[in-house]
Design an enzyme around this catalytic site. Structure first.
Site, PDB file in Angstrom:
ATOM      1  N   ARG A 133       0.064 -11.331 -21.095  1.00  0.00           N
ATOM      2  CA  ARG A 133      -0.409 -12.641 -20.476  1.00  0.00           C
ATOM      3  C   ARG A 133      -1.930 -12.844 -20.587  1.00  0.00           C
ATOM      4  O   ARG A 133      -2.710 -11.844 -20.356  1.00  0.00           O
ATOM      5  CB  ARG A 133      -0.054 -12.777 -19.164  1.00  0.00           C
ATOM      6  CG  ARG A 133      -0.302 -14.285 -18.652  1.00  0.00           C
ATOM      7  CD  ARG A 133      -1.493 -14.211 -17.693  1.00  0.00           C
ATOM      8  NE  ARG A 133      -1.764 -15.614 -16.893  1.00  0.00           N
ATOM      9  CZ  ARG A 133      -2.615 -15.736 -16.329  1.00  0.00           C
ATOM     10  NH1 ARG A 133      -3.774 -15.007 -16.092  1.00  0.00           N
ATOM     11  NH2 ARG A 133      -2.936 -17.076 -15.724  1.00  0.00           N
ATOM     12  N   ASN A 135       0.776  -1.226  -0.050  1.00  0.00           N
ATOM     13  CA  ASN A 135       0.062   0.029  -0.008  1.00  0.00           C
ATOM     14  C   ASN A 135       0.939   1.154   0.009  1.00  0.00           C
ATOM     15  O   ASN A 135       1.343   1.396   1.048  1.00  0.00           O
ATOM     16  CB  ASN A 135      -0.981   0.085   1.301  1.00  0.00           C
ATOM     17  CG  ASN A 135      -1.979   1.127   1.181  1.00  0.00           C
ATOM     18  OD1 ASN A 135      -1.783   2.248   0.757  1.00  0.00           O
ATOM     19  ND2 ASN A 135      -3.124   0.918   1.922  1.00  0.00           N
ATOM     20  N   ASP A 147      -6.002 -21.067  -3.355  1.00  0.00           N
ATOM     21  CA  ASP A 147      -6.778 -19.676  -3.639  1.00  0.00           C
ATOM     22  C   ASP A 147      -8.052 -19.639  -2.898  1.00  0.00           C
ATOM     23  O   ASP A 147      -8.796 -20.633  -2.459  1.00  0.00           O
ATOM     24  CB  ASP A 147      -7.226 -19.951  -5.030  1.00  0.00           C
ATOM     25  CG  ASP A 147      -7.987 -18.610  -5.466  1.00  0.00           C
ATOM     26  OD1 ASP A 147      -8.344 -17.900  -4.670  1.00  0.00           O
ATOM     27  OD2 ASP A 147      -8.635 -18.796  -6.584  1.00  0.00           O
ATOM     28  N   GLY A 206      -5.485  -2.597   0.239  1.00  0.00           N
ATOM     29  CA  GLY A 206      -5.071  -1.373  -0.185  1.00  0.00           C
ATOM     30  C   GLY A 206      -3.668  -1.411  -0.928  1.00  0.00           C
ATOM     31  O   GLY A 206      -3.139  -0.292  -1.263  1.00  0.00           O
ATOM     32  N   GLU A 227      -2.098 -18.476 -20.774  1.00  0.00           N
ATOM     33  CA  GLU A 227      -2.041 -19.265 -19.520  1.00  0.00           C
ATOM     34  C   GLU A 227      -2.944 -20.672 -20.099  1.00  0.00           C
ATOM     35  O   GLU A 227      -4.111 -20.804 -20.355  1.00  0.00           O
ATOM     36  CB  GLU A 227      -3.201 -18.601 -18.362  1.00  0.00           C
ATOM     37  CG  GLU A 227      -3.495 -19.550 -17.299  1.00  0.00           C
ATOM     38  CD  GLU A 227      -4.598 -19.409 -16.647  1.00  0.00           C
ATOM     39  OE1 GLU A 227      -4.706 -19.851 -15.449  1.00  0.00           O
ATOM     40  OE2 GLU A 227      -5.490 -18.858 -17.070  1.00  0.00           O
ATOM     41  N   HIS A 248      -0.868 -17.237  -8.216  1.00  0.00           N
ATOM     42  CA  HIS A 248      -1.832 -16.749  -7.549  1.00  0.00           C
ATOM     43  C   HIS A 248      -3.067 -17.761  -7.683  1.00  0.00           C
ATOM     44  O   HIS A 248      -4.199 -17.534  -6.968  1.00  0.00           O
ATOM     45  CB  HIS A 248      -2.402 -15.417  -8.140  1.00  0.00           C
ATOM     46  CG  HIS A 248      -2.913 -15.544  -9.504  1.00  0.00           C
ATOM     47  ND1 HIS A 248      -1.859 -15.832 -10.540  1.00  0.00           N
ATOM     48  CD2 HIS A 248      -4.109 -15.458 -10.123  1.00  0.00           C
ATOM     49  CE1 HIS A 248      -2.827 -15.952 -11.663  1.00  0.00           C
ATOM     50  NE2 HIS A 248      -3.887 -15.861 -11.339  1.00  0.00           N
ATOM     51  N   ASP A 249      -2.746 -19.046  -8.557  1.00  0.00           N
ATOM     52  CA  ASP A 249      -3.851 -19.937  -8.761  1.00  0.00           C
ATOM     53  C   ASP A 249      -3.558 -21.128  -8.055  1.00  0.00           C
ATOM     54  O   ASP A 249      -4.445 -22.138  -8.163  1.00  0.00           O
ATOM     55  CB  ASP A 249      -3.831 -20.095 -10.428  1.00  0.00           C
ATOM     56  CG  ASP A 249      -4.852 -19.146 -11.073  1.00  0.00           C
ATOM     57  OD1 ASP A 249      -5.753 -18.612 -10.425  1.00  0.00           O
ATOM     58  OD2 ASP A 249      -4.336 -18.758 -12.318  1.00  0.00           O
ATOM     59  N   ASP A 259      -5.306 -14.679 -19.908  1.00  0.00           N
ATOM     60  CA  ASP A 259      -5.961 -15.570 -18.796  1.00  0.00           C
ATOM     61  C   ASP A 259      -6.990 -16.626 -19.718  1.00  0.00           C
ATOM     62  O   ASP A 259      -7.479 -16.081 -20.685  1.00  0.00           O
ATOM     63  CB  ASP A 259      -6.621 -14.555 -17.835  1.00  0.00           C
ATOM     64  CG  ASP A 259      -7.296 -15.260 -16.851  1.00  0.00           C
ATOM     65  OD1 ASP A 259      -6.742 -16.021 -16.153  1.00  0.00           O
ATOM     66  OD2 ASP A 259      -8.677 -15.362 -16.858  1.00  0.00           O
ATOM     67  N   ARG A 268      -2.903 -15.637  -1.468  1.00  0.00           N
ATOM     68  CA  ARG A 268      -2.781 -14.246  -1.951  1.00  0.00           C
ATOM     69  C   ARG A 268      -2.533 -13.467  -0.707  1.00  0.00           C
ATOM     70  O   ARG A 268      -3.263 -12.412  -0.589  1.00  0.00           O
ATOM     71  CB  ARG A 268      -4.086 -13.821  -2.778  1.00  0.00           C
ATOM     72  CG  ARG A 268      -4.234 -14.646  -3.954  1.00  0.00           C
ATOM     73  CD  ARG A 268      -5.715 -14.666  -4.759  1.00  0.00           C
ATOM     74  NE  ARG A 268      -5.731 -15.217  -5.932  1.00  0.00           N
ATOM     75  CZ  ARG A 268      -6.874 -15.478  -6.580  1.00  0.00           C
ATOM     76  NH1 ARG A 268      -7.869 -14.739  -6.282  1.00  0.00           N
ATOM     77  NH2 ARG A 268      -6.871 -16.417  -7.436  1.00  0.00           N
ATOM     78  N   ASP A 314      -1.569  -1.212  -4.080  1.00  0.00           N
ATOM     79  CA  ASP A 314      -1.901  -0.388  -5.256  1.00  0.00           C
ATOM     80  C   ASP A 314      -0.395  -0.206  -6.175  1.00  0.00           C
ATOM     81  O   ASP A 314       0.554  -0.664  -5.803  1.00  0.00           O
ATOM     82  CB  ASP A 314      -2.318   1.201  -4.632  1.00  0.00           C
ATOM     83  CG  ASP A 314      -1.283   1.663  -3.862  1.00  0.00           C
ATOM     84  OD1 ASP A 314      -0.081   1.564  -3.746  1.00  0.00           O
ATOM     85  OD2 ASP A 314      -1.995   2.320  -3.210  1.00  0.00           O
TER      86      ASP A 314
END
Length: 586
Positions: A337, A153, A478, A179, A368, A434-435, A339, A482, A181
């Site tokens: 990339r 953040n 997941d 938050g 992907e 992240h998956d 998705d 994350r 960013d």
């Protein structure tokens, strides 16, 4: 001979041009085949086809082979003088010889029959425009994947009432906001450069109501929780100044429920000009929930709020292509990339490549795809795919203690015989994302954690670590993978030793060209069944040797060459869970 084990076709990864002069030819056989020769020459050497010609070719031995689980993969390089090739194979076992043509196998007796047809394999022409070309810079890149909402953040003025205090430890949910960013990423660019990172892959940053941003509301607007267009352009500029490239995530298989065209369809149905932008089977929608699962329209993975875009529709394609053109022209991104790339139409993927390469010839286009992706990698769609098969193959060896180094060799060779060599150079190699569940939570033993990363950094392709990998950050499936990046703990140097190991591996990957080289070999000289050993080769007397001890006991490894990296290697003893990378130059 085991005929069922033999396979070749004159296209794709079995026969393809590496460049304008060299043609790569590969063939699979059983282990009973001891020698393979290719009989090759120009198709018109003896006259035109059908003109009564008596074609003969030059027999050349194929010297190189890789071992697969049940087959051998033989490979050679030829340079057709006139850019075309006609050929067949001689397959020799200890007891017999067979000839392999496009229509099957021929015995020596049949080869001598006058008038018998010989349906050879043919590569018609090495057209420069058809040769797969991948961006050279990718092989030199160390990627770092960032999930922006949980990374840092940097601009508290963007915070809203729904945002929670930064959570340095503990699990997270998708409906929680902390938050993170774009300014936060800018603030950490020096940290990333010092780590050795040279490429950032950002999960989606376009406007969306979720924390993950895979349900896009507006493809042409940066999510206001992340910042503005100006903030993102500053990120790209400052990253480029540090030698760091940027890749954005394009969510073009589906959108979010607040995407204006979808809202118009929900409101107006078949009267909407956007009705054909989506894949709708029934109208009106009878269920407020479960419409996708009941088949009334297609969506991503049966999620009602992620309706599937119809990339067969020229208007949809043009809209999304304009979005990508903006990313490249206005933002100056270096990669895109895609998705859920395997569900997008091939028509769109081909147009995307043509349009993006016209603007920036060396842009990196990544799909992907979690499975065999040959249809997307023929040189007219993607440069590469996310190499999940490699990551899973690496992890399986540490999960299944019954696997031997031969099993490891077979599965790694499988991952690198599926595509062209120029594709292998730029495959996006990863162990988590992240998956997926984070690697640290899959591997409880920290030594084994670093062993797997050592393999990642010494394989052909382009390695990527997920944010937090450098500190062995934990996280379940997941959405728990994350979690928030624990900056207070990092700045307090709680993970100093872990980070130093990652820095060393990154530095070694960047400084030693052989580790980026596509050529590798498993010598299997060490008798222990769970000691991985492979060579990255420039020529016979110059190579880098990687040895990883996955046994339950120590092993003596004589000191030779120059040690590039070691962990638990003491007085010529490679301890269990140890890593040794050394360079031999004779």
């Amino acid at each position: 001979m085991d005929f069922n084990a033999v396979y070749h076709r004159a296209n794709d990864n079995y026969c393809y041009p590496l460049n304008e002069n060299q043609l790569i030819i590969n063939i699979k056989t059983g282990y009973d085949v001891k020698y393979v020769n290719i009989v090759q020459g120009d198709p018109f050497k003896s006259g035109i086809l059908g003109g009564g010609e008596n074609w003969t070719g030059e027999s050349v031995n194929i010297p190189y082979k890789k071992r697969l689980k049940n087959q051998l993969w033989w490979t050679t390089t030829v340079e057709p003088e006139y850019k075309r090739l006609k050929y067949y194979f001689e397959l020799i076992t200890e007891k017999e010889k067979w000839y392999y043509f496009e229509d099957g196998f021929v015995s020596e007796e049949q080869m001598n029959l006058e008038g018998r047809s010989r349906q050879c394999f043919v590569f018609p022409w090495m057209n420069p425009g058809d040769i797969p070309v991948t961006p050279a810079w990718v092989n030199d890149t160390i990627w770092y994947q960032i999930f922006p909402e949980r990374f840092c953040n940097g601009d508290v003025s963007l915070n809203t009432e729904e945002m929670l205090s930064w959570r340095d430890k503990g699990s997270v949910r998708n409906d929680e906001f902390f938050g993170g960013d774009i300014q936060g990423i800018i603030d950490k660019l020096d940290y990333l450069k010092e780590l050795g990172i040279s490429g950032l892959y950002l999960t989606p940053i376009n406007e969306s109501p979720s924390s993950h941003k895979y349900d896009t509301t507006d493809y042409k607007r940066i999510d206001p929780h992340f910042g503005t267009e100006e903030t993102f352009m500053r990120l790209v500029k400052e990253a480029h100044e540090r030698g760091i490239r940027i890749m954005l995530d394009g969510v073009f298989n589906h959108c979010g429920k607040y995407f204006a065209p979808w809202k118009d369809v929900v409101k107006r149905g078949k009267e909407s000009e956007y009705y054909d932008w989506f894949m709708i089977n029934e109208w009106p929608f009878e269920h407020s929930k479960g419409a996708a699962a009941s088949g009334q329209y297609y969506s991503f993975a049966f999620f009602d709020d992620m309706p599937k875009l119809n990339t067969n529709n020229v208007k949809v394609r043009e809209y999304l292509l304009e979005v990508c053109e903006m990313w490249v022209k206005k933002y100056h991104v270096d990669g895109i990339r895609l998705d859920v790339a395997n569900e997008i139409s091939h028509v769109f993927c081909k147009e995307l490549r043509t349009r993006m390469k016209a603007i920036k010839p060396d842009i990196y286009i990544l799909g992907e795809i979690w499975h065999d992706a040959m249809p997307w990698l023929r040189g007219d769609e993607f440069d590469a795919v996310m190499n999940y098969p490699l990551g899973e193959s690496i992890k399986d060896f540490w999960v299944d203690k019954g696997l031997t180094k031969e099993d490891f060799e077979y599965t790694i060779n499988r991952c690198y015989t599926g595509y062209m060599q120029q594709t292998n150079d730029v495959l996006f190699n990863l162990l988590d994302s992240h998956d997926t569940k984070r690697l640290r939570s899959e591997v409880k033993n920290l030594d084994e954690y670093f062993q797997q990363l050592a393999v990642l950094f010494t394989m052909p392709g382009s390695p990527c670590i997920y944010y937090g990998t450098e500190i062995a950050m934990e996280g379940g499936h997941d959405p728990d993978c994350r979690r928030c990046m624990p900056w207070e703990s990092i700045e307090a140097e709680e993970f100093k030793d872990r980070m130093e190991i990652i820095r060393q591996l990154i530095h070694l990957r960047k400084e030693e060209p052989l580790l980026r080289n596509r050529n590798f070999h498993f010598p299997n000289k060490i008798s222990s069944p769970r000691i991985i050993e492979f060579l990255k080769i420039e020529w016979e007397d110059k190579y880098v040797e990687v040895i990883i001890n996955c046994e339950e006991e120590d092993i003596e490894i004589s000191r030779k060459g120059r040690v590039l990296f070691e962990r638990h290697y003491i007085d010529n003893i490679l301890l269990k869970n140890g890593i040794l990378i050394r360079k031999i130059e004779n």
